[in-house]
Each structure stands twice: as structure tokens, then as C-alpha cells.
Design a protein around this motif. Structure first.
Motif, PDB file in Angstrom:
ATOM      1  N   ILE A   5       0.633  -2.421  -0.396  1.00 23.13           N
ATOM      2  CA  ILE A   5       0.909  -3.410  -1.441  1.00 23.13           C
ATOM      3  C   ILE A   5      -0.377  -3.684  -2.212  1.00 23.13           C
ATOM      4  O   ILE A   5      -1.394  -4.088  -1.629  1.00 23.13           O
ATOM      5  CB  ILE A   5       1.459  -4.715  -0.841  1.00 23.13           C
ATOM      6  N   THR A   6      -0.359  -3.443  -3.503  1.00 24.17           N
ATOM      7  CA  THR A   6      -1.518  -3.743  -4.351  1.00 24.17           C
ATOM      8  C   THR A   6      -1.149  -4.628  -5.530  1.00 24.17           C
ATOM      9  O   THR A   6      -2.003  -5.325  -6.071  1.00 24.17           O
ATOM     10  CB  THR A   6      -2.163  -2.448  -4.888  1.00 24.17           C
ATOM     11  N   GLU A   7       0.133  -4.565  -5.951  1.00 21.85           N
ATOM     12  CA  GLU A   7       0.608  -5.342  -7.103  1.00 21.85           C
ATOM     13  C   GLU A   7       1.708  -6.284  -6.632  1.00 21.85           C
ATOM     14  O   GLU A   7       2.683  -5.851  -6.010  1.00 21.85           O
ATOM     15  CB  GLU A   7       1.163  -4.416  -8.192  1.00 21.85           C
ATOM     16  N   VAL A   8       1.560  -7.574  -6.941  1.00 23.69           N
ATOM     17  CA  VAL A   8       2.539  -8.583  -6.506  1.00 23.69           C
ATOM     18  C   VAL A   8       2.970  -9.401  -7.704  1.00 23.69           C
ATOM     19  O   VAL A   8       2.146  -9.780  -8.545  1.00 23.69           O
ATOM     20  CB  VAL A   8       1.945  -9.518  -5.435  1.00 23.69           C
ATOM     21  N   ALA A  21      -0.836 -17.243  -5.086  1.00 17.93           N
ATOM     22  CA  ALA A  21      -1.581 -16.321  -5.949  1.00 17.93           C
ATOM     23  C   ALA A  21      -3.069 -16.390  -5.668  1.00 17.93           C
ATOM     24  O   ALA A  21      -3.770 -15.364  -5.651  1.00 17.93           O
ATOM     25  CB  ALA A  21      -1.298 -16.645  -7.410  1.00 17.93           C
ATOM     26  N   GLN A  22      -3.590 -17.580  -5.442  1.00 21.04           N
ATOM     27  CA  GLN A  22      -5.012 -17.733  -5.153  1.00 21.04           C
ATOM     28  C   GLN A  22      -5.401 -16.937  -3.916  1.00 21.04           C
ATOM     29  O   GLN A  22      -6.397 -16.198  -3.906  1.00 21.04           O
ATOM     30  CB  GLN A  22      -5.354 -19.206  -4.946  1.00 21.04           C
ATOM     31  N   ALA A  23      -4.602 -17.054  -2.842  1.00 20.61           N
ATOM     32  CA  ALA A  23      -4.914 -16.345  -1.599  1.00 20.61           C
ATOM     33  C   ALA A  23      -4.791 -14.834  -1.770  1.00 20.61           C
ATOM     34  O   ALA A  23      -5.605 -14.074  -1.229  1.00 20.61           O
ATOM     35  CB  ALA A  23      -3.989 -16.832  -0.493  1.00 20.61           C
ATOM     36  N   LEU A  24      -3.795 -14.395  -2.531  1.00 13.01           N
ATOM     37  CA  LEU A  24      -3.608 -12.962  -2.744  1.00 13.01           C
ATOM     38  C   LEU A  24      -4.743 -12.371  -3.576  1.00 13.01           C
ATOM     39  O   LEU A  24      -5.250 -11.284  -3.288  1.00 13.01           O
ATOM     40  CB  LEU A  24      -2.260 -12.707  -3.413  1.00 13.01           C
ATOM     41  N   ASP A 247       4.928  -4.063  -6.164  1.00 10.50           N
ATOM     42  CA  ASP A 247       5.167  -3.584  -4.805  1.00 10.50           C
ATOM     43  C   ASP A 247       5.870  -4.636  -3.953  1.00 10.50           C
ATOM     44  O   ASP A 247       6.498  -4.299  -2.941  1.00 10.50           O
ATOM     45  CB  ASP A 247       3.829  -3.222  -4.137  1.00 10.50           C
ATOM     46  N   ALA A 248       5.737  -5.892  -4.344  1.00 12.43           N
ATOM     47  CA  ALA A 248       6.335  -6.994  -3.581  1.00 12.43           C
ATOM     48  C   ALA A 248       6.485  -8.194  -4.498  1.00 12.43           C
ATOM     49  O   ALA A 248       5.847  -8.274  -5.558  1.00 12.43           O
ATOM     50  CB  ALA A 248       5.476  -7.350  -2.370  1.00 12.43           C
ATOM     51  N   LEU A 452       0.007 -10.440   3.136  1.00 11.14           N
ATOM     52  CA  LEU A 452      -1.226  -9.710   3.399  1.00 11.14           C
ATOM     53  C   LEU A 452      -1.151  -8.969   4.715  1.00 11.14           C
ATOM     54  O   LEU A 452      -1.719  -7.887   4.869  1.00 11.14           O
ATOM     55  CB  LEU A 452      -2.408 -10.676   3.387  1.00 11.14           C
ATOM     56  N   SER A 453      -0.439  -9.548   5.677  1.00 11.13           N
ATOM     57  CA  SER A 453      -0.259  -8.865   6.948  1.00 11.13           C
ATOM     58  C   SER A 453       0.533  -7.589   6.755  1.00 11.13           C
ATOM     59  O   SER A 453       0.194  -6.522   7.302  1.00 11.13           O
ATOM     60  CB  SER A 453       0.458  -9.801   7.938  1.00 11.13           C
TER      61      SER A 453
END
Length: 459
Positions: A5-8, A21-24, A247-248, A452-453
Motif C-alpha cells: 500500500i502506497t496510495e490511500v 491522514a496525519q499518521a499515514l 491501494d486502500a 500501516l500494519s
């Protein structure tokens, strides 16, 4: 091997979506937030009228206690806060008096809820377990729950209320704080904490469909196609339709929107359907609330020439039985502002009746409470603001609550699907903090950790 996953894409720019969004972004993922409104914040909505020397909150306003999720942002951004002071007053037997002791009685009722016994509605609990409590106290306890939780006492889970009560005490929820410059400061601080090169926020973008399969999401949206000189109001035929791939996806839509029938304003179609969420959605309800802010030329409730019982120290006022049973004064003692709150069944009575009618009903409540003639109140009124949250197509209510037997429904609603769809928002809270700023922020952080996991990035 699972796709990396690179794009959310995050659906919704409320505090849950912004916190996620901040955490990602902090972990290096590219994030695009899609927001139907023309502003970020969701159910945090601060306006700054030209005639009033103070912010007007039409949504969330208070920090309840000392939740770390909120205070970490406050401290990092050096936001100004002010603890609530003053006294609580109450209308009782047509007389205004300090509200002493009533909260202790209600606390005693909550402490009786046995979470090891089968769940029931709060109303059933009052009838079956509080027979020795004076009838008037039981009536007031039900009214308090319906107002504070914007719910129906005959439907809300008693177990969920016990969990909220416990969490509230742990966080010192009896203490309240406000933002003198507006709750929007918290929203802006959240947005500013994301890496700008990794975050894109797209406003005025209504999500209509989310098509997905493991590792891929396609979000169909419509947004106004206009130049700066064109009107922002466009017909459906004039909307620009396109789609966004990622991707998610993290879904932070309010419960009312998730429950909205397809074809109605704001509703989102999932392909394939989210059958995994059907039972959870049936066990949660969106509470009704109407918020009324009345700005007067001066603080008439402190003037002995106008009111029989002046209240210069009034912070909150309880008026049981009224359409607006809860009122509070403005953040600034120099601003003659009263906010009226109507939740649950009372809000449903007022909903969709129009701002002018709601303002008039609010003035009638104040006439009854303070004994000031209605015409005098009208003449004193400088400006008014109303928001009918259940008539808002991008919210459809104030905040969520679990039905009897649905204490864990929020946990099930928040569970990821196919390591591709992730869910956040106050309705996914399972710690007793639904309906709060800190509950929404925590849900966004939790969804980011889950994503993220799955992405192999780690938390």
C-alpha cells in the motif's frame, strides 16, 4: 504476496480523517482526502460573524476532560484553551436556582448499571432497577441522557452508557474546556501536522460510489465544474464526474451517511456491498440534535432590571421539559451569546421546520425561563445561527449511539475489510468515547495503525 500500500484515499475531512491522514503521511504514504463540503472539519464548524466579537460554534465546542488525543494536539500547536468556570443553574418549579445535587443523583443511577447482566435500554433499566429512586429523578435522568447523548432513552444501550460513564470519570470529564479562538484551531492544527508533499485535500467532492477488491479501490465522485465567477450551485447535469484510484481507502463517513438509502442525498454505494457491516449498522443509531446560537445586544440575564433572578456567573442552565432544555453562555464574558441545545426527541420535533421557526421556539423558551417578554427578547436579539444536523445530507445527525444489545457494534463497524477498506469516525469507537472529539481522533489513529500494519510499514 499482498500488494504494498502506497496510495490511500480518505473519505471525509473531519477530525477522524485528518488524524488518520496525519499518521499515514508520517509513515510516508501518499494520501488524498475527499470532502463533500467546502471546508474541512466535518462536525467541527466555527464561523466568525462580523457583528460578534467571538467565534460561533455550530458543531463540536468542548473538550471533555483531559483526553491525550486532544491535548497532544493542543500542546504541539500551542492552542489557547480556557477551562469552564461559573455556576450551573436550573429551572425548577418555575424558579431559577443553583443546580446543586442533581448531578450526584444522576451519577448514582449510572453506577447501578450491572454490565454482567443482560443489556437493556436505559429506559428499561430505569424501570426495572431504579424503582426506589424518586420518579422525578428517573424522569430527569432519562431527559439528561436524551439531551446529552442526542438519543432515545428507550433505545440506547444501558451497558454503553455505563462504559461512557466510566470513561468520562477516568478522563475527568467533569472538567470542560473551550477554544477562545474557535474549535477550528484544532482542525487546522491537525491538517497542518501532515506532510504537505504527501497530502492532498479535495473539497466540494461528493463520493457516490466505492468499488473495491483486495488491494485496489476506485472511488467515483462528483464535484462542481465552475470558474471563479460562476455560481457554486450547480445542477446534477452540471457536475463533473470522475474517479480516483488507490491501494486502500479509509472510510470516515458519519453513521447517518453510511445508513442512508441509496439514491438519497449524500448516500454512498459500495461495490460489492458491505455485508460484513450490516448487523453493526442495524445496532447503531444516529442521534438528532439542533444547535441554536442567539447573540444579544447585552447580557440581559445579568441585568436585575430585566430578570427577577440575575445570573452573572451562569455557565450552564438546565430547563427540563423545554424544547431547548440546555443552554450555556459564551466563551467570553463580554459577549452576550447564549447557545441552546436540543437533542433526541425534542430535536426531531424541531427538525426541518426552518431557521426562523427554530429561533422563535428558542426565544419562547428563554421567555419562559427568564420571565422576559418575548418582544423584548426579539428587540435585544442581534444575530442568530442555527444548524439542524439531521437535515444535513453529509451528516444526517449529531453523533452515534448503540442500541440495547449493540455495545460492541462500533468495534465491528470499525473492523477492516479485505485489508483494503478501513473505517474510522466516532461511530467506530468502542471505548465509551463516541460522540466526542477525542473519540473521533482516536478512531482515525487506530485505523491508520491497522492500515500501516497491512501495508507492511508498521506503526
Amino acid at each position: 504476496m499482498a500488494k504494498r500500500i502506497t496510495e490511500v484515499v480518505v473519505i471525509g475531512a473531519g477530525v477522524a480523517g485528518l488524524a488518520c491522514a496525519q499518521a499515514l503521511c508520517q509513515a510516508g504514504l501518499r494520501v488524498r482526502i475527499l470532502e463533500a463540503r467546502n471546508r474541512i472539519g466535518g462536525r467541527v464548524w466555527t464561523v466568525h460573524p462580523s457583528l460578534i466579537n467571538a467565534p460561533v460554534e455550530l458543531g463540536a465546542e468542548f473538550i471533555h476532560g483531559l483526553p491525550r488525543e486532544v491535548w497532544q494536539i493542543v500542546e504541539r500547536a500551542d492552542l489557547q484553551t480556557r477551562e469552564l468556570t461559573g455556576n450551573r443553574w436550573r429551572l425548577e418549579q418555575a424558579r431559577l436556582a443553583p443546580a446543586s445535587g442533581s448531578w450526584d443523583l444522576i451519577d448514582n443511577i449510572f453506577s447501578r448499571i450491572d454490565e454482567s447482566a443482560p443489556d437493556q435500554s436505559f429506559q428499561e433499566f430505569l424501570e426495572h432497577a431504579c424503582g426506589d429512586v424518586p420518579r422525578q429523578t428517573r424522569i430527569e435522568a432519562a431527559a439528561y441522557v436524551e439531551s446529552f447523548h442526542a438519543c432515545d432513552a428507550s433505545r440506547i444501550s444501558a451497558h454503553a452508557l455505563a462504559r461512557w460513564h466510566r470513561s468520562d470519570h477516568e478522563l475527568q470529564g467533569q472538567r470542560g474546556f473551550r477554544f477562545p479562538k474557535g474549535c477550528e484551531g484544532l482542525v487546522r492544527a491537525l491538517a497542518a501536522a501532515s506532510k504537505p508533499d504527501l497530502l492532498t485535500v479535495r473539497l466540494n467532492t461528493v463520493v457516490t460510489e466505492i468499488a473495491w477488491k483486495p488491494g485496489t479501490v476506485e472511488v467515483k465522485v462528483q464535484s462542481p465544474e465552475r470558474s471563479p465567477e460562476q455560481s457554486p450551485e450547480r445542477s446534477p447535469e452540471e457536475q463533473q464526474h470522475d474517479s480516483i484510484r488507490a491501494d486502500a481507502a479509509v472510510i470516515t463517513l458519519p453513521l447517518g451517511v453510511l445508513q442512508a438509502p441509496l439514491g438519497t442525498g449524500g448516500a454512498v454505494c459500495f461495490r460489492p456491498e458491505l455485508t460484513e457491516k450490516a448487523d453493526a449498522l442495524k445496532q447503531l443509531e444516529m442521534g438528532s440534535a439542533i444547535r441554536l446560537v442567539l447573540c444579544f445586544r447585552h447580557c440581559f440575564w445579568t441585568d436585575p432590571k430585566l430578570v427577577p433572578t440575575p445570573m452573572p456567573d451562569m455557565s450552564f442552565l438546565s430547563a427540563p421539559g423545554e424544547l431547548f432544555p440546555t443552554w450555556w453562555s459564551s466563551v467570553s464574558a463580554k459577549t452576550a451569546m447564549l447557545t441552546g441545545w436540543s437533542g433526541g426527541a425534542r430535536a426531531e420535533q424541531l427538525s426541518a421546520r426552518g431557521d426562523a421557526t427554530i429561533v422563535e421556539r428558542g426565544l419562547e423558551v428563554l421567555r419562559h425561563v427568564f420571565g422576559v417578554p418575548l418582544e423584548s427578547l426579539r428587540n435585544l436579539l442581534q444575530e442568530s445561527f442555527v444548524h439542524d444536523w439531521q437535515s444535513d445530507p453529509y451528516c444526517r445527525g449529531a453523533y452515534s449511539y448503540p442500541r440495547a444489545g449493540g455495545k460492541e457494534a462500533g468495534r465491528r463497524l470499525g473492523a477492516p475489510v479485505g485489508n483494503t477498506l478501513f473505517f474510522a469516525g466516532e461511530a467506530t469507537d468502542c471505548s465509551g468515547n463516541n460522540g466526542t472529539l477525542h473519540g473521533a481522533i482516536a478512531s482515525g489513529q487506530r485505523a491508520a495503525t491497522e492500515l500501516l500494519s497491512c501495508a507492511g510499514v508498521g506503526s
